[in-house]
Design a protein around this motif. Structure first.
Motif, PDB file in Angstrom:
ATOM      1  N   ALA A 184       0.831  -1.206   0.000  1.00 50.76           N
ATOM      2  CA  ALA A 184       0.000   0.000   0.000  1.00 50.76           C
ATOM      3  C   ALA A 184       0.868   1.259   0.000  1.00 50.76           C
ATOM      4  O   ALA A 184       0.574   2.237  -0.705  1.00 50.76           O
ATOM      5  N   ALA A 185       1.941   1.258   0.792  1.00 48.20           N
ATOM      6  CA  ALA A 185       2.840   2.407   0.823  1.00 48.20           C
ATOM      7  C   ALA A 185       3.509   2.606  -0.535  1.00 48.20           C
ATOM      8  O   ALA A 185       3.695   3.743  -0.992  1.00 48.20           O
ATOM      9  N   ALA A 186       3.864   1.503  -1.185  1.00 44.63           N
ATOM     10  CA  ALA A 186       4.508   1.595  -2.496  1.00 44.63           C
ATOM     11  C   ALA A 186       3.559   2.175  -3.539  1.00 44.63           C
ATOM     12  O   ALA A 186       3.956   3.005  -4.374  1.00 44.63           O
ATOM     13  N   VAL A 187       2.295   1.754  -3.492  1.00 44.68           N
ATOM     14  CA  VAL A 187       1.297   2.289  -4.430  1.00 44.68           C
ATOM     15  C   VAL A 187       1.138   3.794  -4.237  1.00 44.68           C
ATOM     16  O   VAL A 187       1.038   4.561  -5.201  1.00 44.68           O
ATOM     17  N   ARG A 188       1.107   4.239  -2.954  1.00 46.84           N
ATOM     18  CA  ARG A 188       0.968   5.685  -2.696  1.00 46.84           C
ATOM     19  C   ARG A 188       2.203   6.432  -3.186  1.00 46.84           C
ATOM     20  O   ARG A 188       2.103   7.554  -3.704  1.00 46.84           O
ATOM     21  N   ALA A 189       3.382   5.836  -3.052  1.00 46.04           N
ATOM     22  CA  ALA A 189       4.600   6.483  -3.534  1.00 46.04           C
ATOM     23  C   ALA A 189       4.568   6.630  -5.059  1.00 46.04           C
ATOM     24  O   ALA A 189       4.969   7.667  -5.610  1.00 46.04           O
ATOM     25  N   GLU A 190       4.065   5.612  -5.734  1.00 43.83           N
ATOM     26  CA  GLU A 190       3.947   5.695  -7.198  1.00 43.83           C
ATOM     27  C   GLU A 190       2.998   6.817  -7.601  1.00 43.83           C
ATOM     28  O   GLU A 190       3.226   7.535  -8.586  1.00 43.83           O
ATOM     29  N   ALA A 191       1.923   6.996  -6.824  1.00 44.59           N
ATOM     30  CA  ALA A 191       0.969   8.061  -7.124  1.00 44.59           C
ATOM     31  C   ALA A 191       1.615   9.434  -6.967  1.00 44.59           C
ATOM     32  O   ALA A 191       1.249  10.388  -7.668  1.00 44.59           O
ATOM     33  N   ALA A 192       2.591   9.554  -6.062  1.00 44.46           N
ATOM     34  CA  ALA A 192       3.268  10.834  -5.858  1.00 44.46           C
ATOM     35  C   ALA A 192       4.015  11.269  -7.114  1.00 44.46           C
ATOM     36  O   ALA A 192       4.185  12.468  -7.367  1.00 44.46           O
ATOM     37  N   ILE A 193       4.475  10.314  -7.913  1.00 49.87           N
ATOM     38  CA  ILE A 193       5.180  10.644  -9.158  1.00 49.87           C
ATOM     39  C   ILE A 193       4.224  11.275 -10.170  1.00 49.87           C
ATOM     40  O   ILE A 193       4.619  12.094 -10.988  1.00 49.87           O
ATOM     41  N   GLU A 194       2.928  10.898 -10.054  1.00 55.35           N
ATOM     42  CA  GLU A 194       1.918  11.427 -10.979  1.00 55.35           C
ATOM     43  C   GLU A 194       1.341  12.748 -10.496  1.00 55.35           C
ATOM     44  O   GLU A 194       0.776  13.513 -11.281  1.00 55.35           O
ATOM     45  N   GLY A 195       1.415  13.016  -9.183  1.00 51.59           N
ATOM     46  CA  GLY A 195       0.891  14.280  -8.672  1.00 51.59           C
ATOM     47  C   GLY A 195      -0.036  14.089  -7.494  1.00 51.59           C
ATOM     48  O   GLY A 195       0.326  13.482  -6.485  1.00 51.59           O
ATOM     49  N   VAL A 196      -1.278  14.578  -7.623  1.00 51.09           N
ATOM     50  CA  VAL A 196      -2.259  14.541  -6.530  1.00 51.09           C
ATOM     51  C   VAL A 196      -3.283  13.452  -6.828  1.00 51.09           C
ATOM     52  O   VAL A 196      -3.994  13.535  -7.824  1.00 51.09           O
ATOM     53  N   PRO A 197      -3.386  12.439  -5.996  1.00 50.63           N
ATOM     54  CA  PRO A 197      -4.388  11.396  -6.243  1.00 50.63           C
ATOM     55  C   PRO A 197      -5.775  11.830  -5.789  1.00 50.63           C
ATOM     56  O   PRO A 197      -5.918  12.526  -4.771  1.00 50.63           O
ATOM     57  N   GLU A 198      -6.786  11.452  -6.527  1.00 49.54           N
ATOM     58  CA  GLU A 198      -8.161  11.634  -6.064  1.00 49.54           C
ATOM     59  C   GLU A 198      -8.400  10.678  -4.906  1.00 49.54           C
ATOM     60  O   GLU A 198      -8.051   9.501  -4.990  1.00 49.54           O
ATOM     61  N   GLU A 199      -8.994  11.169  -3.822  1.00 50.33           N
ATOM     62  CA  GLU A 199      -9.203  10.310  -2.665  1.00 50.33           C
ATOM     63  C   GLU A 199     -10.158  10.961  -1.677  1.00 50.33           C
ATOM     64  O   GLU A 199     -10.501  12.145  -1.794  1.00 50.33           O
ATOM     65  N   THR A 200     -10.586  10.162  -0.729  1.00 54.68           N
ATOM     66  CA  THR A 200     -11.391  10.645   0.389  1.00 54.68           C
ATOM     67  C   THR A 200     -10.498  10.706   1.617  1.00 54.68           C
ATOM     68  O   THR A 200      -9.789   9.751   1.921  1.00 54.68           O
ATOM     69  N   ARG A 201     -10.540  11.852   2.321  1.00 59.26           N
ATOM     70  CA  ARG A 201      -9.699  12.045   3.483  1.00 59.26           C
ATOM     71  C   ARG A 201     -10.567  12.406   4.689  1.00 59.26           C
ATOM     72  O   ARG A 201     -11.667  12.935   4.540  1.00 59.26           O
ATOM     73  N   GLY A 202     -10.056  12.126   5.871  1.00 59.30           N
ATOM     74  CA  GLY A 202     -10.775  12.444   7.102  1.00 59.30           C
ATOM     75  C   GLY A 202     -10.211  13.701   7.737  1.00 59.30           C
ATOM     76  O   GLY A 202      -9.002  13.932   7.736  1.00 59.30           O
ATOM     77  N   ALA A 203     -11.094  14.530   8.298  1.00 59.04           N
ATOM     78  CA  ALA A 203     -10.672  15.772   8.935  1.00 59.04           C
ATOM     79  C   ALA A 203     -10.119  15.492  10.330  1.00 59.04           C
ATOM     80  O   ALA A 203     -10.724  14.765  11.116  1.00 59.04           O
ATOM     81  N   ASN A 204      -8.955  16.080  10.641  1.00 53.78           N
ATOM     82  CA  ASN A 204      -8.376  16.018  11.975  1.00 53.78           C
ATOM     83  C   ASN A 204      -8.752  17.280  12.753  1.00 53.78           C
ATOM     84  O   ASN A 204      -9.131  18.303  12.177  1.00 53.78           O
ATOM     85  N   ASP A 205      -8.619  17.214  14.061  1.00 56.92           N
ATOM     86  CA  ASP A 205      -9.012  18.341  14.916  1.00 56.92           C
ATOM     87  C   ASP A 205      -8.171  19.591  14.682  1.00 56.92           C
ATOM     88  O   ASP A 205      -8.615  20.699  14.984  1.00 56.92           O
ATOM     89  N   ASP A 206      -6.954  19.417  14.143  1.00 57.76           N
ATOM     90  CA  ASP A 206      -6.062  20.562  13.971  1.00 57.76           C
ATOM     91  C   ASP A 206      -6.176  21.211  12.596  1.00 57.76           C
ATOM     92  O   ASP A 206      -5.360  22.064  12.231  1.00 57.76           O
ATOM     93  N   GLY A 207      -7.195  20.830  11.816  1.00 52.49           N
ATOM     94  CA  GLY A 207      -7.383  21.427  10.494  1.00 52.49           C
ATOM     95  C   GLY A 207      -6.644  20.719   9.387  1.00 52.49           C
ATOM     96  O   GLY A 207      -6.732  21.121   8.223  1.00 52.49           O
ATOM     97  N   THR A 208      -5.893  19.663   9.719  1.00 48.71           N
ATOM     98  CA  THR A 208      -5.248  18.844   8.699  1.00 48.71           C
ATOM     99  C   THR A 208      -6.163  17.663   8.362  1.00 48.71           C
ATOM    100  O   THR A 208      -7.241  17.516   8.929  1.00 48.71           O
TER     101      THR A 208
END
Length: 622
Positions: free
Chosen positions: A390-414
């Motif tokens: 899974a980490a390797a797949v995400r690293a490959e996506a970094a070479i392409e740019g910004v992956p489309e995805e769903t993210r969860g909101a953290n309490d600190d605004g990240t």
């Protein structure tokens, strides 16, 4: 925090607002919508969920990834939990009260209500619904709200069932509570018309005001959630889920813009370096004698260490994308989805008990050059393999740019990675619930909260601040009922906004006070059976003893009303006791004697009456 030129970056944003409705029963059954405490549960049961193919014959990517994590879901059930909530009985018809409320909302947003509403199943296999899907129905489309930066279109309005509440994450699954499952939920999606963080927040505030104007939405933490969709030019659409507070929306947008800007800069650098990701491999031998607590724990439990060469990534895995979150954090988020505690990478090593010699041996084992980075995972054999992949797949996506995805909101605004963006493959028709034909012609459009504020000032004489507090407060319906019954508006406004707040600050359990008790106290004051000065004491007594009636609380506090003759007798006694002061000071003695007279009457008499009688008695003697 860096402030960007959002127009130049091509910022496009949209909102999805999810608001629980305050109806008597749930959306597809007669269970009440009252929340319960986990300790009130009367039984539990478990489920295992898996994704199914939609009517298109496809399996949704988000559901497929979720299903790769083998988990058991346990549910807390209550004496009010029904077979529909347990997925042991087909759902009933769509709740009529909930349908009326969402049609009111659609009118406030100038939306077009559909001719026929069909219930659909949305595949959800994270355990938040016992059935493995969420029921949802499109009710209205194509509306608009106004902001100071221009109009924001409203794409659609959905009526759906709320999910179960997540109580506890476990190593082998999740514990959920069924008290929330099935509460009617309105979902409002805007068009991608938002072009700044400030406009995103303003649009959310406006929608929130419209929702509360119906008087039929639940209040409190967790009853409203905002999802934010953000993209910039050359970036990608990313959905941030679960923003709890309006105050966080602009920060969430700013941080996501910054994250995408940094990811695009990393992409450019990686492509310039001709970066690529190697094949994951077993590197356990490198750490056979390691003193690292994490690695030692995995190996001593029969696990292993897997690693992957990230060619051209040196110095970039540790690059910050959001405050205290780096590209390495993103790789770690993906690894965690498969049960790993996270990853180590060479931009941060040696550290965590990993020595420089071990780092050199690791780089040699995977064939890493000086410009390369290496990421590793230490866990049981299966988890280590899945997590490093899974980490390797995400690293490959970094070479392409910004992956489309769903993210969860953290309490600190990240935000943190959750799953891939869902697609059309997650929806298919609900065959157990018949379609309905909404009729908006009978819907009564509610008064907006902004209009209430103006009316409270002009009609009741409240100042602007108090009028806004009452109109936007959760006890606004109580205020209107009390005033309709003849109570003094200023007194009631002060009671619901100031008095209750003062008691809460004094650690009085005001959450035990229901609207009927407050209305009963107001009625006693209006009828002259309780002086305003005794209200705090009576409310405190009721809060501590909810089984008492308002009349019983007044009696127990010794605050039963007194006649004007009794007031005069008490005042005369105070004046005569201070006769020399009255003779010497005249009306100047009023302030001191007023406090003494009120003390003698112990809050049983209205202050205005006591004041009037005291003035008379002083004037007689002066």
């Amino acid at each position: 925090m860096t402030e960007y030129d959002y127009e130049e970056l091509g910022l496009v944003a949209g909102l999805e607002i999810h608001q629980q409705l305050d109806t008597a029963t749930k959306l597809f059954c007669d269970s009440p919508t009252v929340r319960r405490e986990p300790e009130e549960a009367t039984r539990t049961f478990t489920r295992y969920l898996h994704p199914t193919r939609s009517e298109l014959g496809e399996i949704d990517d988000a559901a497929l990834e979720e299903s790769r994590v083998d988990r058991e879901f346990e549910y807390l059930a209550y004496d009010t939990t029904c077979l529909v909530e347990e997925d042991d009985e087909p759902p009933a018809k769509l709740d009529a009260e909930a349908l009326d409320v969402v049609m009111q909302i659609s009118e406030l947003m100038e939306m077009s209500v559909v001719d026929q509403a069909h219930v659909m199943r949305k595949i959800v296999v994270d355990g938040s619904n016992t059935s493995g899907f969420q029921r949802s129905s499109l009710i209205a489309q194509d509306g608009e709200i106004q902001t100071s930066e221009g109009a924001v279109g409203i794409e659609d309005l959905m009526l759906e069932e709320e999910s179960a509440q997540r109580i506890e994450e476990r190593d082998d699954g999740v514990l959920y509570s069924l008290d929330r499952l099935g509460i009617p939920l309105v979902e409002i999606g805007t068009k991608p018309d938002i072009s700044s963080p400030e406009q995103a927040r303003e649009a959310a505030e406006t929608i929130g005001m419209l929702l509360r104007s119906t008087g039929k939405v639940k209040r409190g933490l967790g009853t409203i959630r905002q999802d934010v969709n953000v993209s910039i030019a050359d970036g990608a659409r990313v959905e941030m889920k679960g923003v709890q507070s309006l105050d966080d929306i602009d920060d969430i947008v700013r941080n996501e813009v910054g994250r995408q800007v940094e990811l695009l800069a990393i992409r450019d650098e990686l492509q310039q370096r001709d970066a690529h990701v190697g094949e994951p491999q077993d590197v356990t031998d490198v750490f056979a004698d390691s003193d690292s607590g994490v690695i030692r724990g995995a190996l001593d439990s029969g696990g292993k260490v897997t690693g992957v060469r990230l060619a051209g990534f040196d110095g970039l895995v540790g690059r910050e994308l959001q405050p205290d979150r780096r590209l390495g954090t993103e790789l770690s988020d993906h690894a965690k989805r498969h049960g790993a505690g996270g990853i180590f990478h060479t931009d941060e090593l040696p550290a965590y008990g990993v020595t420089e010699e071990e780092v050199d041996a690791l780089r040699e084992a995977v064939g890493a050059e000086p410009e390369d980075a290496v990421a590793i995972v230490a866990a049981d054999s299966q988890t280590a393999d899945l997590a490093i992949d899974a980490a390797a797949v995400r690293a490959e996506a970094a070479i392409e740019g910004v992956p489309e995805e769903t993210r969860g909101a953290n309490d600190d605004g990240t935000t943190r990675y959750l799953r891939p963006l869902p697609g059309a493959a997650r929806m298919y028709p609900e065959t157990d619930v018949p379609p309905v034909e909404p009729d908006p012609s009978e819907v009564e459009v509610p008064e907006l909260l902004t209009e209430k504020v103006e009316r409270y000032q002009s009609e009741f004489g409240l100042d602007a601040g108090l009028a806004e507090q009452v109109a936007y407060g959760r006890r606004m319906p109580l205020f209107e009922r009390a005033v309709d019954d003849g109570a003094d508006p200023t007194f009631v406004a002060g009671l619901v906004e100031s008095t209750v707040t003062e008691l809460r600050r004094d650690d009085v359990p005001v959450e035990n006070l229901d609207d009927e008790q407050l209305l009963a106290v107001v009625a006693l004051v209006t009828d002259g059976d309780l002086a305003k000065e005794g209200v705090n004491e009576v409310l405190a007594l009721l809060a501590e003893n909810p089984q008492l009636s308002a009349e019983e609380a007044v009696e127990e506090a010794g605050l039963s009303g007194v006649s004007e003759d009794e007031v005069r007798d008490a005042v005369v006694e105070v004046v005569e006791r201070n006769e020399s002061q009255v003779e010497n000071e005249g009306m100047a003695a009023f302030s001191g004697l007023m406090g003494e007279a009120m003390g003698a009457l112990r809050g049983r008499a209205d202050g205005e009456i006591v004041s009037s009688v005291l003035r008379e008695e002083i004037q007689k003697r002066a």
